[in-house]
Design an enzyme around this catalytic site. Structure first.
Site, short mmCIF file in Angstrom:
data_model
loop_
_atom_site.label_atom_id
_atom_site.label_comp_id
_atom_site.label_asym_id
_atom_site.label_seq_id
_atom_site.Cartn_x
_atom_site.Cartn_y
_atom_site.Cartn_z
N LYS A 1 0.84 -1.21 0.00
CA LYS A 1 0.00 0.00 0.00
C LYS A 1 0.88 1.25 0.00
CE LYS A 1 -3.71 -0.22 2.63
NZ LYS A 1 -4.38 -0.32 3.93
N ASN B 1 -23.74 7.52 12.69
CA ASN B 1 -23.90 6.42 11.72
C ASN B 1 -25.12 5.56 12.05
OD1 ASN B 1 -21.86 7.17 10.08
ND2 ASN B 1 -20.41 5.57 10.67
N PHE C 1 -31.36 10.31 3.44
CA PHE C 1 -31.34 8.96 4.02
C PHE C 1 -32.75 8.41 4.23
CE2 PHE C 1 -27.02 7.51 4.73
CZ PHE C 1 -26.37 8.58 4.14
N LEU C 2 -33.65 8.80 3.33
CA LEU C 2 -35.01 8.26 3.36
C LEU C 2 -35.32 7.60 2.02
CD1 LEU C 2 -37.18 10.93 5.22
CD2 LEU C 2 -36.56 8.64 6.00
N GLY D 1 -25.01 -0.58 3.32
CA GLY D 1 -23.86 -1.48 3.44
C GLY D 1 -22.62 -0.64 3.59
N CYS E 1 -18.69 1.06 7.00
CA CYS E 1 -18.94 1.84 8.22
C CYS E 1 -20.29 1.57 8.87
CB CYS E 1 -18.80 3.33 7.93
SG CYS E 1 -17.11 3.79 7.56
N LYS F 1 -21.01 -2.06 10.47
CA LYS F 1 -20.15 -2.50 11.60
C LYS F 1 -20.24 -1.53 12.78
CE LYS F 1 -16.12 0.10 10.99
NZ LYS F 1 -15.49 0.98 11.94
N ARG G 1 -17.23 -3.83 0.42
CA ARG G 1 -17.40 -4.27 1.80
C ARG G 1 -18.87 -4.25 2.19
NH1 ARG G 1 -13.48 -0.49 5.06
NH2 ARG G 1 -14.14 0.89 3.38
C1 UDX Z 1 -21.03 6.65 6.17
C2 UDX Z 1 -21.42 8.00 6.79
O1 UDX Z 1 -22.35 8.69 5.94
C3 UDX Z 1 -20.19 8.84 7.03
O2 UDX Z 1 -20.53 10.07 7.66
C4 UDX Z 1 -19.22 8.06 7.92
O3 UDX Z 1 -18.03 8.80 8.15
C5 UDX Z 1 -18.89 6.72 7.28
O4 UDX Z 1 -20.10 6.00 7.01
P1 UDX Z 1 -20.40 5.80 3.72
O5 UDX Z 1 -20.07 4.46 4.29
O6 UDX Z 1 -19.47 6.38 2.70
O7 UDX Z 1 -20.48 6.91 4.88
O8 UDX Z 1 -21.85 5.63 3.11
P2 UDX Z 1 -23.21 6.49 3.05
O9 UDX Z 1 -23.16 7.51 1.99
O10 UDX Z 1 -23.57 6.95 4.40
O11 UDX Z 1 -24.21 5.34 2.58
C6 UDX Z 1 -24.36 4.15 3.37
C7 UDX Z 1 -25.31 3.17 2.74
O12 UDX Z 1 -26.65 3.62 2.89
C8 UDX Z 1 -25.11 2.90 1.27
O13 UDX Z 1 -25.16 1.49 1.07
C9 UDX Z 1 -26.30 3.59 0.61
O14 UDX Z 1 -26.66 2.97 -0.60
C10 UDX Z 1 -27.36 3.43 1.67
N1 UDX Z 1 -28.44 4.43 1.62
C11 UDX Z 1 -28.16 5.74 1.81
C12 UDX Z 1 -29.76 4.01 1.44
O15 UDX Z 1 -30.04 2.81 1.28
N2 UDX Z 1 -30.76 4.94 1.44
C13 UDX Z 1 -30.51 6.27 1.62
O16 UDX Z 1 -31.48 7.05 1.62
C14 UDX Z 1 -29.17 6.69 1.81
#
Ligand code: UDX
Length: 442
Positions: free
Chosen positions: A35, A215, A256-257, A264, A267, A270, A337
């Site tokens: 890496k 989260n 996020f709705l 998945g 972050c 887990k 992941r």
């Molecule tokens: C997340 C947090 O948003 C971030 O602040 C933190 O530091 C790390 O974890 P990330 O893992 O990059 O970031 O993904 P994120 O954009 O939050 O999306 C997470 C999952 O939720 C994705 O699989 C996405 O497809 C899903 N999602 C998101 C939905 O199913 N519906 C939604 O409305 C929004």
């Protein structure tokens, strides 16, 4: 300032390059020599929009270098801990082995130093971890001050989120030492603070909890709307219209709705599980149960999509050719992941379906991620759908909403589309002769 960044994965590599961009002199340290070689050669080991350019310009500035030797970080004023805290094998708790190893290695470097240095924890950890690290540091390096400064970057937006965070949180020890740590970090983040980025100074425990609560709350919103989408399915209501109307309430907000296949990535899942385990240990059974239910609803969406596919294409999936469009855990990343899309592809393959996958970024990572699954990686959506009895859209890459159903129609064996992310226009696909199924929409 002279800083080190310990752990050069997703978080650390972007953080190191960003700090160099902001004018600091940065040494990135990681035990993974491959890496480090890639990063030092300006070759990003993962796909992240804007990161390759940032890495190249930071290396060219002469302010960024990478090393596998902690001793190269000895002269730094500030050390950022950015190592991973994945889900532990055989448990839902966080695995703190990388944190422990990096703190132990850092202690060996700092031991005996007489000037003040600041160690900054950015990794996501169970509440209580920072205080125990501070106690370890105090034993051998009493001049070292620990600050807990969680990171909120989103994959796909990691560079922007690092350079322009929406908030800055410091978990501090009480008194003058804590203030020394805070003022040192103020210098590191002077540009963002100059733009009036909100900052919260608090104790270690609160800073740790801000991250896992954020989260978990995002996960809760997604599972809430996905659970409601089942009621929409049962009654003929539209979860998309419902989300739009809910989102107009300022107290709820529109983000996020989006109902669909669920969350998945490296972050949300887990962190949710580790928070549940920690809450149960601390006697907060109500929170642990709530978080467990959020997890269950989320995992159930994957089975729901498999059942939707079986109901539409015929219950016996053995031998059926199924196209999976999108396999990354979300658009804008090649990260597999805990990918809901990959989990669905694997479940279909286990039922004997013959799967062809297309993903704009994650395709090349598939063979290594799932060496035992017989999936074909296609170069285009058209290649993936050839002869398919069902086409599944499982990651909402923008290019999928622009697909022309009239062009794809003649290529498939049966025009059935399962829109696992509600990203297609149902009317358009139906007019072109497709049988359309979404999540909580007619
Ligand atoms: C997340 C947090 O948003 C971030 O602040 C933190 O530091 C790390 O974890 P990330 O893992 O990059 O970031 O993904 P994120 O954009 O939050 O999306 C997470 C999952 O939720 C994705 O699989 C996405 O497809 C899903 N999602 C998101 C939905 O199913 N519906 C939604 O409305 C929004």
């Amino acid at each position: 300032m002279r800083v080190s960044v310990i752990g050069c994965g997703y978080l650390g590599a972007v953080h190191a390059a960003s700090l160099a961009q902001l004018g600091h002199t940065v040494t990135g340290v990681d035990v993974d020599s491959e890496k480090i070689a890639h990063l030092g050669a300006a070759d990003p080991p993962f796909y992240e929009p804007g990161f390759a350019d940032l890495l190249r310009s930071s290396l060219a500035s002469g302010r960024l270098r990478f090393s596998t030797d902690y001793a190269d970080a000895a002269s730094c004023d500030v050390h950022f801990i950015c190592v991973g805290t994945p889900q532990a094998d055989g448990s839902r708790a966080a695995d703190l082995a990388f944190i422990r190893a990096s703190v132990a290695a850092l202690i060996r470097v700092l031991e005996g130093q007489t000037r003040r240095t600041v160690v900054v924890g950015k990794s996501t950890v169970p509440v209580g971890t920072a205080r125990s690290i501070a106690a370890d540091l105090a034993l051998t390096s009493p001049n070292t001050v620990l600050v807990w400064n969680p990171e909120f970057l989103r994959e796909g937006l990691a560079v922007k989120d690092t350079l322009e965070p929406d908030r800055i949180v410091y978990g501090l020890e009480d008194g003058e030492r804590g203030q020394f740590g805070a003022r040192t970090l103020d210098q590191i983040y002077s540009q963002a603070l100059g733009r009036n980025t909100p900052k919260i100074e608090t104790d270690y425990e609160t800073a740790e909890l801000v991250k896992v609560s954020a989260n978990s709350f995002l996960a809760l919103k997604i599972s809430f709307i996905n659970a409601v989408s089942r009621v929409c399915d049962a009654t003929g209501a539209s979860v998309t219209d419902l989300s739009s109307a809910l989102g107009l309430d300022e107290r709820i907000g529109p983000k996020f709705l989006r109902a669909g296949l669920g969350f998945g990535g490296g972050c949300l899942p887990k962190d949710l599980r580790a928070f549940s385990v920690r809450a149960a240990q601390l006697g907060a059974a109500g929170l642990a149960e709530l978080l467990d239910q959020v997890d269950r609803i989320n995992l159930d969406q994957r089975d729901h999509i498999v059942e939707l596919t079986a109901a539409a294409a015929g219950p016996d999936l053995a031998g059926q050719r199924i196209a999976v469009l999108g396999v990354a855990f979300k658009p804008g990343t090649d990260d597999l992941r805990d990918s809901p899309a990959l989990a669905v592809a694997a479940k279909l393959a286990q039922r004997g379906a013959v799967i062809a996958v297309y993903d704009p970024a994650a395709g090349p990572n598939l063979p290594a991620a799932i060496p035992n699954l017989p999936l074909t990686v296609a170069a285009t959506p058209a290649d993936a759908v050839k002869g398919a009895t069902a086409v599944l859209v499982l990651t909402e890459w923008p290019e999928f909403s622009n697909l022309d159903p009239t062009e794809l129609g003649p290529l498939v064996a049966r025009p059935i589309v399962i829109d696992g992310r509600n990203t297609l226009d149902p009317a358009l696909w139906r007019q072109s002769g497709w049988e359309y199924h979404g999540v909580g929409v007619r």
